[in-house]
Design a protein around this motif. Sequence first.
Motif, PDB file in Angstrom:
ATOM      1  N   THR A 195       5.684 -23.032  64.761  1.00  0.00           N
ATOM      2  CA  THR A 195       5.059 -23.050  63.431  1.00  0.00           C
ATOM      3  C   THR A 195       3.552 -22.850  63.538  1.00  0.00           C
ATOM      4  OG1 THR A 195       6.769 -24.571  62.644  1.00  0.00           O
ATOM      5  CG2 THR A 195       4.748 -24.401  61.337  1.00  0.00           C
ATOM      6  N   ALA A 196       2.934 -23.479  64.530  1.00  0.00           N
ATOM      7  CA  ALA A 196       1.481 -23.333  64.698  1.00  0.00           C
ATOM      8  C   ALA A 196       1.111 -21.903  65.061  1.00  0.00           C
ATOM      9  CB  ALA A 196       0.990 -24.291  65.777  1.00  0.00           C
ATOM     10  N   PHE A 197       1.907 -21.252  65.911  1.00  0.00           N
ATOM     11  CA  PHE A 197       1.605 -19.881  66.288  1.00  0.00           C
ATOM     12  C   PHE A 197       1.806 -18.936  65.101  1.00  0.00           C
ATOM     13  CE2 PHE A 197       2.993 -21.240  70.771  1.00  0.00           C
ATOM     14  CZ  PHE A 197       1.715 -21.725  71.034  1.00  0.00           C
ATOM     15  N   ILE A 198       2.803 -19.206  64.271  1.00  0.00           N
ATOM     16  CA  ILE A 198       3.019 -18.393  63.069  1.00  0.00           C
ATOM     17  C   ILE A 198       1.849 -18.539  62.103  1.00  0.00           C
ATOM     18  CG2 ILE A 198       4.471 -18.139  61.013  1.00  0.00           C
ATOM     19  CD1 ILE A 198       6.875 -18.859  62.751  1.00  0.00           C
ATOM     20  N   ASP A 199       1.278 -19.731  62.039  1.00  0.00           N
ATOM     21  CA  ASP A 199       0.130 -19.973  61.157  1.00  0.00           C
ATOM     22  C   ASP A 199      -1.170 -19.400  61.697  1.00  0.00           C
ATOM     23  OD1 ASP A 199       1.770 -21.285  59.398  1.00  0.00           O
ATOM     24  OD2 ASP A 199       1.282 -23.299  60.143  1.00  0.00           O
ATOM     25  N   GLY A 200      -1.120 -18.784  62.861  1.00  0.00           N
ATOM     26  CA  GLY A 200      -2.306 -18.116  63.392  1.00  0.00           C
ATOM     27  C   GLY A 200      -3.098 -18.901  64.406  1.00  0.00           C
ATOM     28  N   TYR A 201      -2.572 -20.009  64.873  1.00  0.00           N
ATOM     29  CA  TYR A 201      -3.277 -20.795  65.885  1.00  0.00           C
ATOM     30  C   TYR A 201      -3.174 -20.110  67.244  1.00  0.00           C
ATOM     31  CZ  TYR A 201      -4.038 -24.946  62.977  1.00  0.00           C
ATOM     32  OH  TYR A 201      -4.472 -25.820  62.022  1.00  0.00           O
ATOM     33  N   SER A 202      -4.301 -20.012  67.935  1.00  0.00           N
ATOM     34  CA  SER A 202      -4.251 -19.610  69.331  1.00  0.00           C
ATOM     35  C   SER A 202      -3.759 -20.791  70.161  1.00  0.00           C
ATOM     36  CB  SER A 202      -5.635 -19.168  69.811  1.00  0.00           C
ATOM     37  OG  SER A 202      -6.554 -20.250  69.734  1.00  0.00           O
ATOM     38  N   PHE A 203      -3.336 -20.495  71.393  1.00  0.00           N
ATOM     39  CA  PHE A 203      -2.791 -21.588  72.199  1.00  0.00           C
ATOM     40  C   PHE A 203      -3.831 -22.663  72.497  1.00  0.00           C
ATOM     41  CE2 PHE A 203      -1.955 -23.583  76.310  1.00  0.00           C
ATOM     42  CZ  PHE A 203      -0.733 -24.189  76.029  1.00  0.00           C
ATOM     43  N   PRO A 204      -5.057 -22.312  72.915  1.00  0.00           N
ATOM     44  CA  PRO A 204      -6.038 -23.386  73.168  1.00  0.00           C
ATOM     45  C   PRO A 204      -6.311 -24.231  71.923  1.00  0.00           C
ATOM     46  CG  PRO A 204      -6.781 -21.343  74.157  1.00  0.00           C
ATOM     47  CD  PRO A 204      -5.597 -20.995  73.296  1.00  0.00           C
ATOM     48  N   ARG A 205      -6.431 -23.575  70.766  1.00  0.00           N
ATOM     49  CA  ARG A 205      -6.697 -24.327  69.540  1.00  0.00           C
ATOM     50  C   ARG A 205      -5.527 -25.210  69.169  1.00  0.00           C
ATOM     51  NH1 ARG A 205      -7.486 -21.865  63.473  1.00  0.00           N
ATOM     52  NH2 ARG A 205      -8.144 -23.812  62.462  1.00  0.00           N
ATOM     53  N   PHE A 206      -4.306 -24.678  69.298  1.00  0.00           N
ATOM     54  CA  PHE A 206      -3.110 -25.476  69.010  1.00  0.00           C
ATOM     55  C   PHE A 206      -3.004 -26.661  69.963  1.00  0.00           C
ATOM     56  CE2 PHE A 206       1.084 -26.049  71.016  1.00  0.00           C
ATOM     57  CZ  PHE A 206       1.698 -26.807  70.024  1.00  0.00           C
ATOM     58  N   PHE A 207      -3.282 -26.408  71.240  1.00  0.00           N
ATOM     59  CA  PHE A 207      -3.109 -27.461  72.241  1.00  0.00           C
ATOM     60  C   PHE A 207      -4.101 -28.598  72.019  1.00  0.00           C
ATOM     61  CE2 PHE A 207      -3.232 -29.215  76.595  1.00  0.00           C
ATOM     62  CZ  PHE A 207      -1.865 -29.356  76.810  1.00  0.00           C
ATOM     63  N   VAL A 208      -5.337 -28.258  71.645  1.00  0.00           N
ATOM     64  CA  VAL A 208      -6.370 -29.277  71.489  1.00  0.00           C
ATOM     65  C   VAL A 208      -6.288 -29.944  70.125  1.00  0.00           C
ATOM     66  CG1 VAL A 208      -8.863 -29.680  71.399  1.00  0.00           C
ATOM     67  CG2 VAL A 208      -7.912 -28.149  73.134  1.00  0.00           C
ATOM     68  N   LYS A 209      -6.073 -29.177  69.070  1.00  0.00           N
ATOM     69  CA  LYS A 209      -6.131 -29.699  67.707  1.00  0.00           C
ATOM     70  C   LYS A 209      -4.842 -30.370  67.244  1.00  0.00           C
ATOM     71  CE  LYS A 209     -10.320 -28.222  66.529  1.00  0.00           C
ATOM     72  NZ  LYS A 209     -11.408 -29.135  66.070  1.00  0.00           N
ATOM     73  N   ILE A 210      -3.708 -29.882  67.727  1.00  0.00           N
ATOM     74  CA  ILE A 210      -2.421 -30.363  67.210  1.00  0.00           C
ATOM     75  C   ILE A 210      -1.630 -31.110  68.270  1.00  0.00           C
ATOM     76  CG2 ILE A 210      -0.212 -29.658  66.217  1.00  0.00           C
ATOM     77  CD1 ILE A 210      -1.607 -27.306  64.942  1.00  0.00           C
ATOM     78  N   PHE A 211      -1.448 -30.495  69.442  1.00  0.00           N
ATOM     79  CA  PHE A 211      -0.502 -31.042  70.407  1.00  0.00           C
ATOM     80  C   PHE A 211      -1.033 -32.305  71.083  1.00  0.00           C
ATOM     81  CE2 PHE A 211       2.130 -31.050  74.265  1.00  0.00           C
ATOM     82  CZ  PHE A 211       3.373 -30.877  73.689  1.00  0.00           C
ATOM     83  N   ILE A 212      -2.264 -32.268  71.542  1.00  0.00           N
ATOM     84  CA  ILE A 212      -2.813 -33.438  72.239  1.00  0.00           C
ATOM     85  C   ILE A 212      -2.839 -34.678  71.348  1.00  0.00           C
ATOM     86  CG2 ILE A 212      -4.952 -34.388  73.199  1.00  0.00           C
ATOM     87  CD1 ILE A 212      -5.356 -31.855  74.706  1.00  0.00           C
ATOM     88  N   PRO A 213      -3.266 -34.595  70.052  1.00  0.00           N
ATOM     89  CA  PRO A 213      -3.189 -35.801  69.213  1.00  0.00           C
ATOM     90  C   PRO A 213      -1.780 -36.343  69.055  1.00  0.00           C
ATOM     91  CG  PRO A 213      -4.667 -34.193  68.219  1.00  0.00           C
ATOM     92  CD  PRO A 213      -4.001 -33.501  69.363  1.00  0.00           C
TER      93      PRO A 213
END
Length: 297
Positions: A195-213
Motif C-alpha cells: 500500500t505504501a509503495f502504491i501511494d508513492g513512497y520510496s523504500f527509504p521513506r517508507f522504512f523510516v516513516k512507516i515501518f520503523i514506528p
Amino acid sequence: MTDSLVSTPDAVRKHAAQAAARRRRKSRSALAQWRRRGLMAAYIVFVLLPIYWLLNMSFQSNNEILSGLTLWPENFTTEHYVKIFTSPSWYMGYLNSIAYVLMNMVISILVALPAAYAFSRYQFIGDKHLFFWLLTNLMAPPAVFLLPYFQLYYTVGLFDTHIAVALAHCLFNIPLAVWILEGFMSSVPKEIDETAFIDGYSFPRFFVKIFIPMISSGIGVTLFFLFMFSWVELLLASTLTATNAQPIASVMTQTKGASGIDWGTLAAAGALTILPGIVVVYFVRNHIAKGFALGRT
C-alpha cells in the motif's frame, strides 16, 4: 408460598450449606492471595538482598567490612565514591565502557534492521541456512574468537580502541538483533508495504516513516539485549584493550594491592556499574513491556 418453601428444614439446610461453601471459597481465595503476596515478597527480598549488601559495603571502610557482617554502616563514609570520581583510571573505565557499548548498539541496530527486513519479506536461495548460520554465532563462546580478533586488531592498528571492542561485540549482537527484529517484522502484514509503495513512497521513506514506528517495541527490546551483552561482556573487552580503552570491568579486577583487596572501592564501583542498566531500562520500559509479549522474546 415462597416464604413457606424457604422456611422448610431442607431449604434452610441447603441455604446454610451454600453460605458455608461461599465462606470457604472466600477464605481459600484470601489465603491463596496472601500466599502469593508472601512468595512475591520473599522473591523480591532474595533478588534485592545482594544489591542492598553491595550498597551497604560501599559506604563502609575496609576495616569494618573485614571485621564482620553489619546490616548498615556503623561509620558511614563516601571515600570510595570520591576515589572513583577523582581517579582517572576509575572514571575513564566507565566512560570507555559507555563509549564502546553505544558504538556497538548503533552499529548493530543499523546493520540488523535491513537484514531482518530482508529475512522477513523476501525468499532467496539459502535464506534459511544463512539465518541458521547467524544464530550459530550465538552458540560459540567469546573465547573462540579471542585470538583471531587480537591478532587482526594488533596488525591493523585497532588494538586498544573503542571501535575494536564495538566491532568484536557485533559478531554476537548483530545475529541476536536480526533474530529478534525478524520476529517483529514478520508480524507486520506485507500489505502495508504494498500500500505504501502504491501511494508513492520510496523504500527509504517508507522504512523510516512507516515501518520503523510500527516495530518500535521490537527495536526497544533489541536495544535492551544489545546493551546487556555488551555492557557485561568482559573477556573480549579486557583482552582487546590495554590502557586507552580499558573498560570498567577490567579496572575492577585490578583492585588488589600490597595491602590486599580494596573491598569498599570494589563495592562502590559495582554499585555504579548498575546505574547505566537502570537508566536504559527506564527509557525503554514501555517498549519492553509491549515487546516481551510479541516477537521472538
